[in-house]
Scaffold this motif. Sequence first.
Motif, mmCIF file in Angstrom:
data_model
loop_
_atom_site.group_PDB
_atom_site.id
_atom_site.type_symbol
_atom_site.label_atom_id
_atom_site.label_comp_id
_atom_site.label_asym_id
_atom_site.label_seq_id
_atom_site.Cartn_x
_atom_site.Cartn_y
_atom_site.Cartn_z
ATOM 1 N N HIS A 294 0.850 -1.190 0.000
ATOM 2 C CA HIS A 294 0.000 0.000 0.000
ATOM 3 C C HIS A 294 0.883 1.236 0.000
ATOM 4 C CE1 HIS A 294 -3.392 -2.599 0.770
ATOM 5 N NE2 HIS A 294 -4.216 -1.568 0.799
ATOM 6 N N GLU B 143 -3.979 5.215 5.714
ATOM 7 C CA GLU B 143 -4.287 5.487 4.300
ATOM 8 C C GLU B 143 -5.691 6.081 4.110
ATOM 9 O OE1 GLU B 143 -4.091 2.512 5.645
ATOM 10 O OE2 GLU B 143 -5.983 1.515 5.118
ATOM 11 N N TRP B 144 -6.490 6.071 5.158
ATOM 12 C CA TRP B 144 -7.825 6.683 5.082
ATOM 13 C C TRP B 144 -7.822 8.125 5.597
ATOM 14 C CZ3 TRP B 144 -13.125 4.122 5.314
ATOM 15 C CH2 TRP B 144 -13.135 2.905 4.620
ATOM 16 N N HIS C 191 -5.251 4.045 -4.686
ATOM 17 C CA HIS C 191 -6.028 3.731 -3.481
ATOM 18 C C HIS C 191 -7.205 4.700 -3.381
ATOM 19 C CE1 HIS C 191 -6.786 2.551 0.789
ATOM 20 N NE2 HIS C 191 -6.462 1.386 0.294
ATOM 21 N N HIS C 192 -7.916 4.675 -2.243
ATOM 22 C CA HIS C 192 -9.156 5.465 -2.135
ATOM 23 C C HIS C 192 -8.932 6.961 -2.348
ATOM 24 C CE1 HIS C 192 -10.272 1.639 -0.676
ATOM 25 N NE2 HIS C 192 -10.360 1.875 0.617
ATOM 26 N N TYR D 152 -3.760 -3.833 -7.291
ATOM 27 C CA TYR D 152 -4.927 -3.408 -6.513
ATOM 28 C C TYR D 152 -5.425 -2.146 -7.199
ATOM 29 C CZ TYR D 152 -7.215 -1.116 -2.417
ATOM 30 O OH TYR D 152 -8.070 -0.468 -1.551
ATOM 31 N N GLU E 257 -10.432 -10.084 5.820
ATOM 32 C CA GLU E 257 -9.438 -9.038 6.114
ATOM 33 C C GLU E 257 -9.196 -8.878 7.608
ATOM 34 O OE1 GLU E 257 -10.221 -5.356 4.080
ATOM 35 O OE2 GLU E 257 -9.321 -4.186 5.691
#
Length: 446
Positions: A26, A37-38, A85-86, A128, A247
Motif C-alpha cells: 500500500h 491510508e484513510w 487507493h481510495h 490493486y 481481512e
Amino acid sequence: MSSYKIRKTPGDTKWFIHDRFGMFIHWGLYALPARHEWIKTREKISEQDYQRYFDYFDPDMYDARQWAKAAKAAGMKYAVLTTKHHEGFCLFDTKYTDYKATNTKAGRDLVSEYVDAFRAEGLKIGFYYSLIDWHHPDFTIDCLHPLRSDPNAFEMNEDRDMHRYAEYMRNQVRELLTNYGKIDILWFDFSYSAKKNPADIPDPRINTGKHKEDWEADKLIELARSLQPGIIIDNRTEVEQDLWTPEQIEVKSWPRHSKTGELVPWEACHTFSGSWGYYRDEMTWKSPEMLIKLLIDCVSLGGNLIMNVGPTARGYFDKRAEHALGVYAEWMKYNSRSIYGCTMAEPEFKAPNGLRYTQSEDGKRLYVHIYNYPYRYLLLPGLAEKVKYAQFLHDASELKISSDAATRLTNSGGEKHSSIDENMLILEVPYVKPDVIVPVVELFLD
Ligand code: GLC
C-alpha cells in the motif's frame, strides 16, 4: 491427491493455491501524513489541503528491485500493489487524470518499475485498484466520503455522475491490463452499505453506500477478462469471481460458498501493524511468532496469506517492516516445504491442541507445526500405523518413533496417561526447543 474439491472459478487459481504467500503493498500520497491510508476521509481533509501531499511527494529512495528482493527472500511468490487507493492518486501513468505519479517529483511511472522488478525476481504480478475514489469529481459524496459532513453535500452531488466515473475506471483498468504485460491478479476494493449511526452525516440523503451497480462491475470485469482471461479477480466488486478475501481476522475454518456450500479459494490479508499505508506512530506491530503463525494458520485451512507492507514516502521499507520480512525470510528458508503446495490435512488427520497440520498436495507428507512445544514426547493421536519416518523439517534430523514411551508414559508414577492408546504416534523430541520460531515435523506417510 488432496480430496478437497474447491469451487471452480473463472480465473486460473492453480498457481495461486500452490504458492500460498504474497506481499501486499500500500503506497500512495498518504505515506506523507503517515497516519493511515484513510486519512483524507478520517480527518475530512479538503482537496486543497490534501494537495500538499501531492506537491511534496518525492520518493527519492524508491528502488523496486529492493522491494522485490525483500519479497522474494521472505518466501513470497506474488505481490499486489495499490496502483490507485481510495485517495484517487495513481502511481501509474494514465491518460485519464493528471493526478498521477508522473506529475509529481517522482516524474515517472512507478507501477512499471514495480512490474519489471518483481517479474525479474520471478514473482507473479498483482494490481490493486480502488473502486472508491475521493478525488475524482464524478464520484458521488456518500457515507465514507471526506465531504460527507458538508451541509451542501447533496447539492454538490448534482454535478457528479457515477456513469462517467465507471467509464473512467474502465479506461484505467484497460490501461493497467494492456500496458504492463501479463497481470496475474486484479484486486478491486470495495463495495459498502450506508452507515447505521452516522453521527457526522447531517444530511441523511448522503448516507448511502456503493455497490456493484455503481461500479458497473459486470462491464468492468468483462473488460478485465477480455484483456487478461486467466487473471484472478477478488469478490469485492460484489460480482463473484475467484477470490474470497477475509481481512484482518483470524479465520477459523475453510470458507464456503454461501449458496452451494463448496469450499472456495481464499486469501487472508493482514498488516504488520494494523494500518495498510505507512503509519509512523503505529506501535501495534505483530510479534515474530504471530507473523509465522498467521501464515501457517491460513495454509492449515486451505488458504493463502497476503501480508502488507506500507513503504515510506521516500520509497523504502522502514526498519520495522524489514525486520518483519526478515522473520519470514528466516523461517521460510528452512520450512517453506510445509507451505508451498500444501493445504489443509485430510479429514482423517485432526491436529490436537497446540499443533497445526498441513499436508502436501500429493498426500504423502504431513506437516506438524508445533505451537506448544512439548516435554520430551510429541503425541500424535491416530497416526501410529500411518507414518514411516519422521524428521524435523528445518534440519532433516530424525525424530525417533518411540515404541516403549507408551509404556513409560503409562507407568510413570503409577499414573495412566489418559490420552495414550495404541494408535498414538509418539515421537521423541529434544528437551530444548530448536531455535526455530515454530518448529515443523515432517511425517512421511505410508
Ligand atoms: C480495506 C481498506 C483498505 C485496504 C484494504 C485491503 O477495505 O479500505 O485501506 O486497502 O482493505 O484489504
